[in-house]
Design a protein around this motif. Structure first.
Motif, short mmCIF file in Angstrom:
data_model
loop_
_atom_site.label_atom_id
_atom_site.label_comp_id
_atom_site.label_asym_id
_atom_site.label_seq_id
_atom_site.Cartn_x
_atom_site.Cartn_y
_atom_site.Cartn_z
N CYS A 1 0.60 -1.16 0.07
CA CYS A 1 -0.06 0.03 0.04
C CYS A 1 0.96 1.41 0.12
N GLY A 2 0.58 2.24 -0.86
CA GLY A 2 1.35 3.43 -1.06
C GLY A 2 0.58 4.64 -0.29
N ILE A 3 0.92 4.78 1.04
CA ILE A 3 0.28 5.91 1.88
C ILE A 3 1.35 6.37 2.69
N MET A 4 1.21 7.53 3.02
CA MET A 4 2.42 8.16 4.01
C MET A 4 1.85 7.85 5.32
N LEU A 5 1.96 6.84 5.96
CA LEU A 5 1.36 6.35 7.27
C LEU A 5 2.65 6.17 8.25
N ASP A 6 2.45 6.73 9.39
CA ASP A 6 3.65 6.14 10.44
C ASP A 6 2.67 5.76 11.53
N GLU A 7 2.43 4.46 11.57
CA GLU A 7 1.77 4.11 12.63
C GLU A 7 2.33 3.90 14.18
N GLY A 8 3.56 4.19 13.97
CA GLY A 8 4.19 4.36 15.27
C GLY A 8 4.60 5.61 16.08
N ASN A 9 3.84 6.63 15.21
CA ASN A 9 3.90 8.06 15.54
C ASN A 9 2.91 8.59 14.77
N MET A 10 1.79 8.34 15.14
CA MET A 10 0.56 8.94 14.45
C MET A 10 0.31 10.47 14.71
N PRO A 11 0.83 10.99 15.71
CA PRO A 11 0.69 12.49 15.69
C PRO A 11 1.52 13.32 14.48
N TYR A 12 2.49 12.57 14.11
CA TYR A 12 3.28 13.08 12.99
C TYR A 12 3.09 12.48 11.75
N SER A 13 2.17 11.34 11.73
CA SER A 13 1.70 10.68 10.34
C SER A 13 0.89 11.78 9.46
N ALA A 14 1.20 11.77 8.05
CA ALA A 14 0.54 12.50 7.16
C ALA A 14 -0.85 11.66 6.93
N CYS A 15 -0.71 10.50 7.01
CA CYS A 15 -1.90 9.76 6.62
C CYS A 15 -2.66 9.65 8.29
N VAL A 16 -4.10 9.67 8.02
CA VAL A 16 -4.59 9.47 9.34
C VAL A 16 -5.73 8.11 9.37
N ARG A 17 -5.55 7.07 8.37
CA ARG A 17 -6.01 5.99 8.00
C ARG A 17 -7.67 6.20 8.12
N CYS A 18 -7.67 7.18 7.20
CA CYS A 18 -9.43 7.43 7.17
C CYS A 18 -10.31 6.51 6.31
N ALA A 19 -11.40 6.79 6.19
CA ALA A 19 -12.25 5.48 5.22
C ALA A 19 -12.58 6.10 3.92
N ASN A 20 -11.69 7.37 3.51
CA ASN A 20 -11.82 8.16 2.23
C ASN A 20 -10.71 8.10 1.48
N CYS A 21 -10.27 6.79 1.32
CA CYS A 21 -8.82 6.74 0.43
C CYS A 21 -8.87 6.10 -0.80
N ASP A 22 -9.59 4.75 -1.03
CA ASP A 22 -9.53 4.15 -2.04
C ASP A 22 -10.74 4.63 -3.21
#
Length: 526
Positions: A178-199
Motif C-alpha cells: 500500500c502506498g500511503i504516507m502512514l507512520d503507525e508508530g508515531n500517529m501525531p506526526y503521520s501524514a496519513c490518518v487511516r481515514c475511510a476516504n482513500c480508495d
C-alpha cells in the motif's frame, strides 16, 4: 521563436509523473504537458456522495463503444493522472507474468524483458512511492532485492480476524502493498490518518502516494522543469522523412501552441496514448504515427474485475479496509489448471455509495437497509487477467474521439474466482448467500467505461512487425518518440498495474539519461 526543451513529457500520471521526477535532477530542460489541472483540495474530496454518486472528479470526455454508442469513461484528467483517485495498491507483477502463460481463453504473451531486468526498478519505485508491505507472506510474490521500505499497514480487528480465519483454513493471506504516507508508530506526526476516504477518493491531505505528490511536485522543485496545465496535445508533427517528432501541437484554452524537444515522451494512458498516435497520421505514417505494424490501438486490455461485498454476520467497523490480499488462486486451483487471479480488499462501503445504483442488495435482502448493508459489508476486489486480443482496440471515430472495440476474455476464470471467494466466506463469519456486486466501483452498465486498469495499445517488443516500441519503449519508426505508460504492456497480469508503470518509467529514465549524456543515478531518494 518556438520554445525548445530537452524532453517533453505528455501526461503526468504513474508513467509521466514518475519519469519527470527521475529526470528533474539532470539539469535538462523538461516540459510537462497536462491536459487537466490541479485537482482541487476541498471538502468534497472526502464526501462519498460527491465522488461516487455525482462523479465530481470524472472527466466529461465522451467515448464511443464498438456500435457507436456514447459513454462517459471513468477517467480523471489531473496533475497526477489516474493516481489521484487510485487505491494505491502497489503490487509487482509476478515473475511468471513476464513469461508466456496459458490461460483458459488463450495465451498471455512473453515480455521482451525479464522480471530480473525490472526488479531493481520495482525496488526503486517502491522506495519512491513509500510502499508499505511485508515480504514472505504471499507465496506467489517474486524475488526482491530489498525489503519494503515501510512496514505493512496493520489490519483492523475485523480484517485481522478474516486473515486469521483464512490462514486457519490453509490459505495464505498477506498484507497488501500500500502506498500511503502512514507512520503507525508515531500517529501525531503521520501524514496519513487511516481515514475511510482513500480508495477511489482524492486525498485532501496529500498523504496518498500518488504521482502528483511524489512525482510532479518534487520535479517542480527543480528550475529546469516546467509544467503547463490545461494543455491538451492534439497531434505530433514530424520531419519530412517521418523519422523524428519536430513539434508537439497543443490546444490550450482554445488557442494553438507549439513546443519542440529532442525527446518526446507520450504518457497519456493506454486509450489516449493510442488516440494521439492515431491522430498524428502523416504521409509517411498514413495509419497513425509509428503504426507501420498496425498495432497502435490493438490489444486493449483492462482487468476483468468484480467489486463485490460480503455481508458479515457481525458488524464490520473497519475504517481503512484495504490491507489484505489473497493470491492462492492466482495461477489456478485444484481441478482447474488455468490462472484465476487476485483477491484484495477495497475501500469500505458507505451508504451514500449505493444511491443511484440498482439496489440489488435491498432487493435480495429486503430486511437490510442500505445503512445496515454498509455497516456489515466486507468489500473485495477480484481481478482476472484480460488477454491481449488484436480486435480489442482503440480506433478513432469520425469526430476524432476514442472508440473502444472490446470483448471481455477469461469470463470462466472470473466466475471461478468469484465462486472460490463465495465458498471461502461461507465458513468465515459471512452470510454465505449474501455476496453482491459493488457497482459503486464501476458506476456504468457499459463494461468499457470502467477503464481504471487499462493497458496495451502500444506494446513493446523486439520485432517491429508485431510491436510499436522497442525494449526501451522507443517507437521503432520514430527515433525520438517514446511511450511510457501502461500502453507498452504486452500483458496485464492480474494485479494492479500502477507500480509496474512506475518501475518501467524509471527503467526508461535510465535509458534517456544515457541518451542525454547524463549520469543514470542522479538523485538519492529520501
Amino acid at each position: 521563436m518556438m520554445d525548445r526543451y530537452d524532453v517533453i513529457v505528455i501526461g503526468t500520471g504513474a508513467g509521466g509523473g514518475t519519469l519527470a521526477r527521475d529526470l528533474a535532477p539532470t539539469g535538462k530542460r523538461v516540459l510537462l504537458l497536462e491536459r487537466g489541472g490541479w485537482l482541487p483540495r476541498e471538502p468534497q474530496n472526502w464526501l462519498s456522495e460527491d465522488v461516487f454518486v455525482d462523479n465530481r472528479y470524472v472527466s466529461e470526455d465522451t467515448w464511443y463503444d464498438a456500435v457507436g454508442k456514447t459513454f462517459q469513461p471513468q477517467v480523471h484528467y489531473y496533475v497526477g493522472g489516474a493516481t489521484k483517485l487510485y487505491g494505491a495498491a502497489l503490487y509487482r507483477l509476478r515473475a511468471e507474468d513476464f513469461g508466456e502463460l496459458q490461460h483458459h481463453d488463450g495465451v498471455s504473451p512473453v515480455w521482451p524483458i525479464e522480471y530480473d531486468q525490472m526488479e531493481p526498478y520495482y525496488a526503486k519505485a517502491e522506495h519512491l512511492y513509500q510502499v508499505h508491505g511485508a515480504r514472505g507472506e504471499d507465496p506467489t510474490e517474486p524475488p526482491a532485492s530489498a525489503p519494503y521500505p515501510f512496514p505493512a499497514v496493520s489490519h483492523e480487528p475485523r480484517i485481522q480476524q478474516l486473515s486469521d480465519d483464512l490462514e486457519a483454513a490453509g490459505h495464505h493471506p498477506f498484507h497488501a502493498p500500500c502506498g500511503i504516507m502512514l507512520d503507525e508508530g508515531n500517529m501525531p506526526y503521520s501524514a496519513c490518518v487511516r481515514c475511510a476516504n482513500c480508495d477511489g477518493f482524492p486525498c485532501a491531505v496529500h498523504a496518498k502516494s500518488d504521482a502528483e505528490v511524489l512525482g510532479v511536485r518534487p520535479a517542480l522543485e527543480h528550475d529546469n522543469v516546467t509544467l503547463l496545465t490545461g494543455a491538451r496535445v492534439v497531434r505530433l508533427e514530424t520531419n519530412p522523412a517521418g523519422t523524428a517528432v519536430t513539434e508537439v501541437v497543443v490546444d490550450r484554452d482554445g488557442a494553438e501552441e507549439r513546443y519542440a524537444a529532442d525527446i518526446v515522451v507520450v504518457s497519456c494512458g493506454a486509450a489516449n496514448s493510442a488516440q494521439l498516435l492515431l491522430a498524428s497520421a502523416t504521409d509517411k505514417h498514413p495509419n497513425g504515427l509509428a503504426n507501420g505494424s498496425d498495432q497502435v490501438g490493438r490489444n486493449y486490455m483492462f482487468h476483468n474485475s468484480s467489486a463485490v461485498l460480503a455481508l458479515s454476520k457481525e458488524p464490520n467497523p473497519t475504517v481503512f479496509q484495504k490491507t489484505l490480499g489473497l493470491n492462492d488462486f492466482y495461477f489456478g486451483t485444484v481441478g482447474f489448471g488455468f490462472p484465476l487471479g487476485n483477491i484484495q480488499m477495497v475501500g469500505k462501503s458507505q451508504a451514500p455509495m449505493f444511491r443511484g445504483e440498482k439496489p440489488v442488495q435491498t432487493k435480495l435482502a429486503p430486511t437490510w437497509s442500505l445503512t445496515d448493508i454498509a455497516k456489515h459489508a466486507v468489500d473485495f476486489w477480484l481481478s482476472t487477467e484480460d488477454l491481449p486480443m488484436a480486435n480489442n482496440r482503440v480506433t478513432l471515430a469520425d469526430d476524432g474521439r476514442i472508440r473502444i472495440h472490446y470483448t471481455p476474455t477469461n469470463d470462466v476464470p472470473k466466475q471461478r474466482l468469484y465462486d472460490q471467494l463465495r465458498s471461502l466466506l461461507g465458513h468465515l463469519g459471512m452470510h454465505e448467500h449474501h455476496l453482491f456486486p459493488r457497482h459503486a466501483y464501476l458506476k456504468n452498465d457499459i463494461p468499457v467505461a470502467g477503464c481504471a486498469h487499462q493497458a496495451g495499445t502500444c506494446v513493446f517488443g523486439t520485432d517491429p512487425a508485431s510491436s510499436v516500441l522497442d525494449v526501451d519503449c522507443r517507437a521503432h519508426e520514430v527515433d525520438n518518440l517514446y511511450v511510457v505508460d501502461t500502453s507498452c504492456f504486452p500483458s496485464i497480469g492480474a494485479v494492479n498495474p500502477a507500480l509496474t508503470a512506475m518501475a518501467n518509467a524509471l527503467r526508461v529514465g535510465d535509458h534517456l539519461k544515457e541518451r542525454l549524456g547524463v549520469e543514470a543515478q542522479t538523485e538519492v531518494l529520501a
